[in-house]
Write a protein that holds these residues in place. Sequence first.
Motif, PDB file in Angstrom:
ATOM      1  N   MET A  10       0.871  -1.169   0.000  1.00  0.00           N
ATOM      2  CA  MET A  10       0.000   0.000   0.000  1.00  0.00           C
ATOM      3  C   MET A  10       0.907   1.218   0.000  1.00  0.00           C
ATOM      4  SD  MET A  10      -2.813  -0.974   2.886  1.00  0.00           S
ATOM      5  CE  MET A  10      -3.315  -2.684   3.086  1.00  0.00           C
ATOM      6  N   ILE A  11       0.631   2.157  -0.915  1.00  0.00           N
ATOM      7  CA  ILE A  11       1.409   3.384  -0.985  1.00  0.00           C
ATOM      8  C   ILE A  11       0.457   4.575  -1.090  1.00  0.00           C
ATOM      9  CG2 ILE A  11       3.475   2.318  -1.976  1.00  0.00           C
ATOM     10  CD1 ILE A  11       2.538   3.396  -4.713  1.00  0.00           C
ATOM     11  N   GLY A  27       0.177 -11.126   8.255  1.00  0.00           N
ATOM     12  CA  GLY A  27      -0.494  -9.844   8.367  1.00  0.00           C
ATOM     13  C   GLY A  27       0.225  -8.773   7.570  1.00  0.00           C
ATOM     14  N   TRP A  28       0.076  -7.533   8.009  1.00  0.00           N
ATOM     15  CA  TRP A  28       0.632  -6.374   7.333  1.00  0.00           C
ATOM     16  C   TRP A  28       1.500  -5.570   8.283  1.00  0.00           C
ATOM     17  CZ3 TRP A  28      -0.268  -4.700   2.256  1.00  0.00           C
ATOM     18  CH2 TRP A  28      -1.107  -5.533   1.513  1.00  0.00           C
ATOM     19  N   GLU A  29       2.562  -4.971   7.751  1.00  0.00           N
ATOM     20  CA  GLU A  29       3.432  -4.065   8.497  1.00  0.00           C
ATOM     21  C   GLU A  29       3.272  -2.677   7.904  1.00  0.00           C
ATOM     22  OE1 GLU A  29       7.191  -5.859   7.605  1.00  0.00           O
ATOM     23  OE2 GLU A  29       7.164  -7.020   9.451  1.00  0.00           O
ATOM     24  N   VAL A  30       3.143  -1.675   8.761  1.00  0.00           N
ATOM     25  CA  VAL A  30       3.022  -0.283   8.334  1.00  0.00           C
ATOM     26  C   VAL A  30       4.238   0.467   8.864  1.00  0.00           C
ATOM     27  CG1 VAL A  30       1.604   1.807   8.472  1.00  0.00           C
ATOM     28  CG2 VAL A  30       0.500  -0.440   8.341  1.00  0.00           C
ATOM     29  N   ASN A  41      -7.498  -4.659   6.837  1.00  0.00           N
ATOM     30  CA  ASN A  41      -8.366  -3.506   7.071  1.00  0.00           C
ATOM     31  C   ASN A  41      -7.722  -2.484   8.003  1.00  0.00           C
ATOM     32  OD1 ASN A  41     -10.330  -4.528   5.392  1.00  0.00           O
ATOM     33  ND2 ASN A  41     -11.494  -5.474   7.048  1.00  0.00           N
ATOM     34  N   THR A  42      -7.051  -2.962   9.036  1.00  0.00           N
ATOM     35  CA  THR A  42      -6.404  -2.060   9.978  1.00  0.00           C
ATOM     36  C   THR A  42      -5.200  -1.383   9.313  1.00  0.00           C
ATOM     37  OG1 THR A  42      -7.121  -3.534  11.749  1.00  0.00           O
ATOM     38  CG2 THR A  42      -5.524  -1.856  12.327  1.00  0.00           C
ATOM     39  N   ALA A  43      -4.514  -2.084   8.432  1.00  0.00           N
ATOM     40  CA  ALA A  43      -3.413  -1.475   7.685  1.00  0.00           C
ATOM     41  C   ALA A  43      -3.942  -0.359   6.780  1.00  0.00           C
ATOM     42  CB  ALA A  43      -2.662  -2.521   6.870  1.00  0.00           C
ATOM     43  N   ILE A  44      -5.098  -0.569   6.180  1.00  0.00           N
ATOM     44  CA  ILE A  44      -5.716   0.479   5.350  1.00  0.00           C
ATOM     45  C   ILE A  44      -6.051   1.688   6.220  1.00  0.00           C
ATOM     46  CG2 ILE A  44      -7.763   1.084   3.993  1.00  0.00           C
ATOM     47  CD1 ILE A  44      -7.683  -1.861   2.935  1.00  0.00           C
ATOM     48  N   THR A  45      -6.571   1.442   7.414  1.00  0.00           N
ATOM     49  CA  THR A  45      -6.861   2.536   8.343  1.00  0.00           C
ATOM     50  C   THR A  45      -5.585   3.295   8.683  1.00  0.00           C
ATOM     51  OG1 THR A  45      -8.766   1.388   9.292  1.00  0.00           O
ATOM     52  CG2 THR A  45      -7.739   3.095  10.651  1.00  0.00           C
ATOM     53  N   TRP A  71      -9.952   6.868  13.627  1.00  0.00           N
ATOM     54  CA  TRP A  71      -8.951   5.991  13.007  1.00  0.00           C
ATOM     55  C   TRP A  71      -7.885   5.600  14.025  1.00  0.00           C
ATOM     56  CZ3 TRP A  71      -8.655   9.998   8.573  1.00  0.00           C
ATOM     57  CH2 TRP A  71      -9.709   9.794   7.675  1.00  0.00           C
ATOM     58  N   ALA A  72      -7.461   6.568  14.811  1.00  0.00           N
ATOM     59  CA  ALA A  72      -6.450   6.292  15.843  1.00  0.00           C
ATOM     60  C   ALA A  72      -6.973   5.272  16.840  1.00  0.00           C
ATOM     61  CB  ALA A  72      -6.055   7.594  16.548  1.00  0.00           C
TER      62      ALA A  72
END
Length: 110
Positions: A10-11, A27-30, A41-45, A71-72
Amino acid sequence: MTLTIGDTTMISDQSAHTARQAPSRNGWEVSWLPGQTLDRNTAITAMTLAEATAETGLHEGHRLWPHIQNWAAELGLTGPEAVAAAAEPPGDINREHEQAGRQPDREAAD
């Protein structure tokens, strides 16, 4: 604001922060939440929040502030905590991603 969501990354066109799928962690890392593994979904948030905080002058009372707080909260943070964290430059996740995409140095391998 444009958030581009792919199968594994995601960019944003507004923020230097990125997210990437971490299959080894399921999962996803931000980049602005180092050490945390999020669901998609939380990564998109988190990326939406990073985009919103790229806007200068963001503060309590700003028209986006109610959204920032919500969002926070999804990330277990307060609005001010999220804004402060997302305002930091990207961490190691971006460097690791760039290094993974590089071709090996053929001279070094010889």
